[in-house]
Design a protein around this motif. Structure first.
Motif, PDB file in Angstrom:
ATOM      1  N   ASN A 241       0.689  -1.417  -0.023  1.00 16.77           N
ATOM      2  CA  ASN A 241      -0.002  -0.154  -0.087  1.00 16.77           C
ATOM      3  C   ASN A 241       0.918   1.318   0.074  1.00 16.77           C
ATOM      4  O   ASN A 241       1.456   1.591   1.036  1.00 16.77           O
ATOM      5  CB  ASN A 241      -0.809  -0.337   1.452  1.00 16.77           C
ATOM      6  N   ASP A 244      -0.472   4.779   1.518  1.00 25.37           N
ATOM      7  CA  ASP A 244      -0.420   5.339   3.096  1.00 25.37           C
ATOM      8  C   ASP A 244       0.939   5.553   3.351  1.00 25.37           C
ATOM      9  O   ASP A 244       1.179   5.719   4.878  1.00 25.37           O
ATOM     10  CB  ASP A 244      -1.044   4.279   3.826  1.00 25.37           C
ATOM     11  N   SER A 245       2.044   5.552   2.618  1.00 30.29           N
ATOM     12  CA  SER A 245       3.386   5.977   3.105  1.00 30.29           C
ATOM     13  C   SER A 245       3.124   7.408   3.289  1.00 30.29           C
ATOM     14  O   SER A 245       2.079   8.209   2.546  1.00 30.29           O
ATOM     15  CB  SER A 245       4.300   5.864   1.940  1.00 30.29           C
ATOM     16  N   VAL A 246       3.603   7.936   4.324  1.00 25.58           N
ATOM     17  CA  VAL A 246       3.379   9.455   4.635  1.00 25.58           C
ATOM     18  C   VAL A 246       3.825  10.398   3.564  1.00 25.58           C
ATOM     19  O   VAL A 246       3.073  11.231   3.044  1.00 25.58           O
ATOM     20  CB  VAL A 246       4.152   9.735   6.134  1.00 25.58           C
TER      21      VAL A 246
END
Lengths: 495, 495, 495, 495
Positions: A241, A244-246
């Motif tokens: 995913n 949803d890495s910052v």
């Protein structure tokens, strides 16, 4: 290496035959490389070791200039690539041409990557293109290999992943179901494509699924589908995913939209944003970026939210928070960025001011109820220019609908700018490396990148902005119990 | 019910004897109640069912007007309470007086809650006060009960929790260790207090620990200690991490500091913020709020960060990101909000502009190296007014240090405003109810509140701001797979 | 030199006898000097030549710390000074004490400037004080001089100027008229004071008017009065309109209010500004500063305007523009900054939310219809703390009125900060020098300072903010036809 | 009515023969009319009385969509019009085509206004076009009239006005002077055009000057020239300075640039503005708008100024103020908005970061020293796309120069948006009416519009933005001494 199979529509072949298009695209690439320090740093770091050697990547992601830099980065790291866009309007033809021709090729002797994408595809063409990225027979032949498909997917929105899952499902069932009453038109097109596929092969998707080491997924919507597949145990291969890495979600979504929303509005309409009332549906990262951009241009912003926490954030940031129903008559520009559907309905449109602008920066075109608009008795569509339609309504007023209700930052502008995409795509490349190099770490499931890699993505973008990072002293590191080189935060930290 | 035990220093008894102080506090409480809709809603919802009946809460949290509303809410929900402040400067004496006198009491016949707190405690007084909230002998006698201490802790910074853990540790060891060379002065005071305790009882802390159902902790620092205790298996009772509720960390930290930083600067110095260069160390939630506030007043803000992600956020938000060393000579106002130590050292101070302002909005006074300043040869401290000291330095220039390097938003202003604290404290009350009513759900460990309760906290604050929340239609709820009433987000959502 | 004449109320004498008050004030002065680079530069430039030698200045301007630095600057330039405040609440007693004691005096042997001002004067005391700044008999005696009054006025709001004009008018008429039905209470107090004056002397105001070389006026209101006097040929001496120097009106009004409005709200109420709805009446410089400050704290701002140009500016700056009647029920904080009267009436107050805050940053207390509020049947005033009154209304709700409807930035905070006032006051000093040194350049009339002096004021404030000014090359200067050293703009330039 | 004389270059004739071009332009006009409420209101108010009947207007102003609405408004009010652009790049061909064809005409039978303008004129073509708007022989023939030229000029930048003055000067002298050494290339082109003119007629400019009732001038530069002509007594007819109407200078300059600067940057480069360092030369209205826009997109802005007042404003607004020399290496995007020349020189460019962007939003292309760049040894120009050139410099780095150093908001975007131009152009129309209807009020000289008309312009734009204007009560009007219907401010009020 051919750019388009014989059954391809002629459009794209024509386009890349236009020398100036590929050259213009190459100029754009060169400028974009300057704005994508993360990808260029990965080329430096991994250009020799080539960790993606042997990777066969099927990419489905908006075929823009920035994606072109991503593609050439993947190639520089050793991968083979086939590419389609994930949106019928989002392709930049010059970028597609440049990537097809390749850095060392010519129009007559293209030496790039097979690209199946052009601006303004029909749905039929779109799904044909998506199918092509799974057909690696030419590459297999050239390599004398037994495989026929990719071993990695790089996806945006999950269409490529879905195609494999559905294709395998119908192959196992031995038949593609008939169109059902409530299905969307697009789903019908997909079923038709898979029906055609089933006539050609009864196991291509099944084989493809077996070969795939995993997928790295770019967006909220695609990730949502992946978690649903995982929850129902239907997921066929591991997924990272990336969304949803910052450095993806908080950058691409927020800062990307902050840039491209006004850009798209301006190119589409040239309407002064200052002084206008702008309605922003949703105050997630996309909505936050949209609201900030509109305020930064002197608009008055009204936000809507379903989540009380985000609603409270919007209020604390100084925005009016209201339901669309309460304010629709006051608004000049409507922006939907929710991921939800039917956020703006025909009833709302009938109450809007004359020539109010309706724009979607969420995901699907059903954020705005285009289907109902298209079937509204007495509504007439007048194209003002490409991707800008005036809908004359029975109310006697018109609304301006951008990009037919699809993503206007892609359709009316050029998508997120390179620097933002460099963050997202550096995550993509690191995720591809993780899945390809260390498959044993990732049993079937959905993962986010380790925080240290997320921090690395940020780190690779600081110099370009002149940012000086402070370094913990050994004493401070010991005091805090945090390594000087990171990771710096607990996993649930919200930034 | 006495306000202060016989051995208490005389200060506070004197203060509440001042009728006007308690009355002034009561006026403040009435105004604050209007700004704390979350707490007032809980009084309405739970005032009859009294879920906290039987709870004996030892509270250690800044004794402000807002805390007074929290205390009276806990009492309204059935709890008994004893209270100390968690900072030697943060007590508002009028609030303390009002809470001690109680809503129905008088100065001569106080009918409130035993409060051990006044503005300007010595460290010895501070730890004496903290000890008092664990001595429930008067309440036990009145109730004819066998217990002698509280069964719940409501903590801010972890001092109360630490006292129980250390007290029990030394009781089990049978002795309090001697002061060690590197220990802080404050740790020496704590050891002295526990040595005195050990002479009075050999098992009071051990018994207290056994009785405690849990602690709800307010701040980053306290939570950090709890996770360390849990990691080392030393944690003695379950803990709810209130700090990491979204409606706490993203509101209290960001919006609270946004409010109270300029407030504290103004009350302390009356210096125009506009046009000044402000250095903000740290771009977490506290730093984000600080930077936004300073920009909103027309200052130019320079940020420092150790985490590349936060650093990139600061750059994207338009701030210069630099190391303190690079810019110290240009800065007019220094604000430290990191949670780290020695962020601003004496070497920095010696290079600062004349009358530069040095302020801490992080946690401990060691964010600024006060110890080194105090021992700096040739440095002279001149008090300008309470909590504002001019330090004349050997450089020939002075710096203005606020609140002796401790939290200036508490020492120079009045802490976070009521509305912000209403969010935090509504979380606190819900967390107290969770631990007290459903202890079976919480084995020893550290927890955050379920998202639905977090959303509930936000929801209780919307009406007061005129926020209209949008409600999902059943079709939208089904489309998204999200209940119309929430929770709306995955746990890792970052807001 | 006595601070207060025998008939003075005892308050102030008592206050300066408090040693710590004068010392505290002196500390404040020292800090303020660091923030008033314009005044300090004038001391450097003119401290030896003393252009104001022989000037006898009657000052009527808020007796704050900043004014104290102004007064000592005037003295450093050679002037003699007597001072009163121009607002009953605005005096900072420590500043008054420090200025009365003087930099070299002591409480027992004051060596400063006669000051007639304390916080919280009655109207009778106020006009008594204003009268005192015209009684220079002690100075005349000491100097063996024939004059009895000042030869310069430094005015804020025009009260001192009005007193001379009215006093002379009534002396010529031989009588002070009786109170008329529609007159305000304050006008009755003025008439009483002049009646008393007429019993003591029949020509003191006539003589004073004759001696006066001119007045320099600080505010919009005072300037308005001066233009009216000039238009009706009643003006008795030349006036310099300091208010309309760019470095005054665009700085003091806008940036001063931006600072002091949130400061006053915070000190008065501690209410979180973020998320609130703030109504700002008027979008002149004051309103612009107020709106920016409130937005900078996360409030949603609604503006009202009578002038379509300013209204359009407000809209273009992203603010909702509405009539008070349309939005009164939604607003949490009302700020009036118009210079108009009855902007906020009792009917509005009866419709406000419970504990809505009502604040005036315009000029007179009649911006808010306090007279009607005070005579409203059933309304009860409860003092929360000094300058903060809760008015319980027949509606069952309360409103919080700050500073009794007078200037809240003075009454609830400490007025504009030093740096802002340094701009205004540097204009004042330059204007005093102009009028005193070059009276021949100024026949009776109202003038603004030459642009070059206005630019000089700005120039003297740049270094303190680290501003690097770009200098025109000779070629650029020739190209533009603008001297490299200024003035740079045509007179009608709007900045 | 022919669109272009036989000697015209073929370009434009070709363009309007493209049906879709005129139709596309007509669509744009219809949308623009919705955004130009001021002009549409004038059509309603004056469409019947036709105050401009008999006016023959020579217009020289960017031939954009907005100008098309202006032209049709002038026609609706009775005027005859001939039009040229005032910039070689600024014409929007579809707007020009639509206006030439006219609302009721067709491509084959154009029924519009003679337009001499196309995007990308050479300088020779430009001055040929400008000459054409003074040749009214066709109209004279049709009308059987003795006049041969216009009786009004509507000018932007003063080129049309200058041509009349120079033409008459040389006619009186009997000869056009030879090119002088220091003259610009463009001045040589002008002289050539006038030499050609003198061969055709010895008095056409002399007659034209005699017929002209006046000029209304749009910009700072043109106004500056007019004041110089008036000062030297060379001005031949009255002029109204539209530029200094508040609703022009404070709206067009500030809010127009705020919109079109990011628009132009985006269309030209697609570079993310967020996080970048932007240098804005000049903090007048243009610079203020530029700085606000860049900050609103998350850039860090550094401002330069020569005027200490504007410099202080920039600092107070939170911007770093520095000389270009001090910061050139840190900057990503350079924006010049000064009206000065050689603001950005080749020496600066040689020190810039690779691919730094250089943009002019001031007036002439000499803000950026393009002449020196073009003659720089070793510099190579590579066109990336129209109006975007990469200059490869001997430093080994490149800079991106937009619109060849000319106005990038016109060359790279579409100029100011309609709503802003509606303000400017409503002033233009009111000014044309003033001069044409009441010439007796305007002896030769330079005038600004009466404030009441300026306020009227604003008033006509409020409804479109949903602005509710507050109306003075009779009591308030009397109290303030201001008519309820305005004008509301003194002439020197700065807004």
């Amino acid at each position: 290496m051919t750019v388009a199979a014989p059954t391809a529509p002629p459009t794209f072949t024509y386009k890349i035959a236009d020398l100036s298009l590929a050259e213009a695209g190459r100029h754009q690439l060169r400028l974009a490389e300057n704005e994508m320090p993360g990808l260029m740093a990965l080329r430096s770091e991994f250009g020799e070791s080539k960790p993606l050697l042997g990777a066969r990547i099927a990419g489905s992601l908006h075929m823009t200039v920035q994606t072109a830099v991503l593609i050439e980065t993947l190639v520089a790291l050793g991968a083979q690539v086939r590419w389609a866009s994930c949106n019928i309007f989002s392709t930049q033809d010059d970028a597609a041409a440049a990537i097809a021709v390749g850095p060392t090729g010519t129009v007559d002797a293209p030496a790039g990557v097979p690209v199946f994408a052009w601006k303004g595809e029909t749905l039929e063409e779109y799904w044909w293109c998506t199918t092509q990225i799974f057909d690696w027979s030419a590459e297999a032949t050239a390599a004398g290999a037994a495989w026929t498909g990719p071993n990695m997917i790089l996806d945006d929105g999950g269409d490529a992943t879905m195609l494999v899952h559905k294709g395998r499902e119908f192959e196992l069932a031995g038949a593609v179901p008939a169109d059902a009453a409530g299905d969307s038109h697009e789903y019908g097109v997909i079923l038709a494509a898979l029906r055609q596929s089933l006539t050609e092969s009864t196991d291509r998707w099944t084989l493809a699924a077996a070969d795939l080491l995993g997928v790295t997924e770019e967006t909220t919507t695609g990730v949502h589908r992946l978690y649903e597949l995982a929850a129902s145990k239907e997921l066929l291969f591991p997924a990272i995913n990336v969304n949803d890495s910052v450095t993806k979600s908080k950058f691409d979504n927020k800062y990307g939209i902050r840039h491209s929303l006004p850009d798209g509005l301006n190119r589409a309409t040239d309407v002064l944003i200052g002084g206008k009332v702008v309605f922003v549906a949703g105050y997630g990262d996309v909505g936050k970026g949209a609201a900030e951009a509109m305020r930064g241009q002197g608009a008055r912003v009204i936000v809507s939210e379903i989540d009380p926490i985000n609603a409270l954030q919007a209020a604390m940031d100084g925005f009016q928070v209201a339901r669309l129903d309460s304010v629709v008559e006051q608004v000049d520009i409507f922006v939907s960025g929710t991921g939800n559907f039917n956020v703006i309905g025909v009833d709302h449109m009938l109450r809007m001011k004359h020539l109010a602008i309706v724009a979607n920066v969420g995901h699907f075109d059903n954020e705005i109820d285009m289907a109902a608009l298209e079937s509204l008795e007495g509504a007439v569509k007048v194209q003002i220019k490409p991707q800008v339609d005036e809908w004359r309504l029975p109310s006697g007023r018109s609304v301006l609908v951008l990009s037919e209700g699809r993503l206007m930052n892609l359709g009316n502008a050029t998508g997120h700018p390179s620097f933002v995409m460099s963050n997202s795509f550096t995550n993509q490349v690191l995720a591809q490396i993780e899945l390809y190099v260390s498959p044993e770490k990732y049993p079937i499931g959905v993962y986010v990148l380790p925080k240290l890699l997320d921090e690395k993505v940020a780190r690779l973008h600081l110099d370009a902005l002149g940012v000086e990072l402070t370094v913990l002293t050994p004493e401070q590191s010991a005091y805090l119990g945090i390594p000087a080189e990171g990771p710096y935060k607990v996993d649930h930290y919200r930034y």
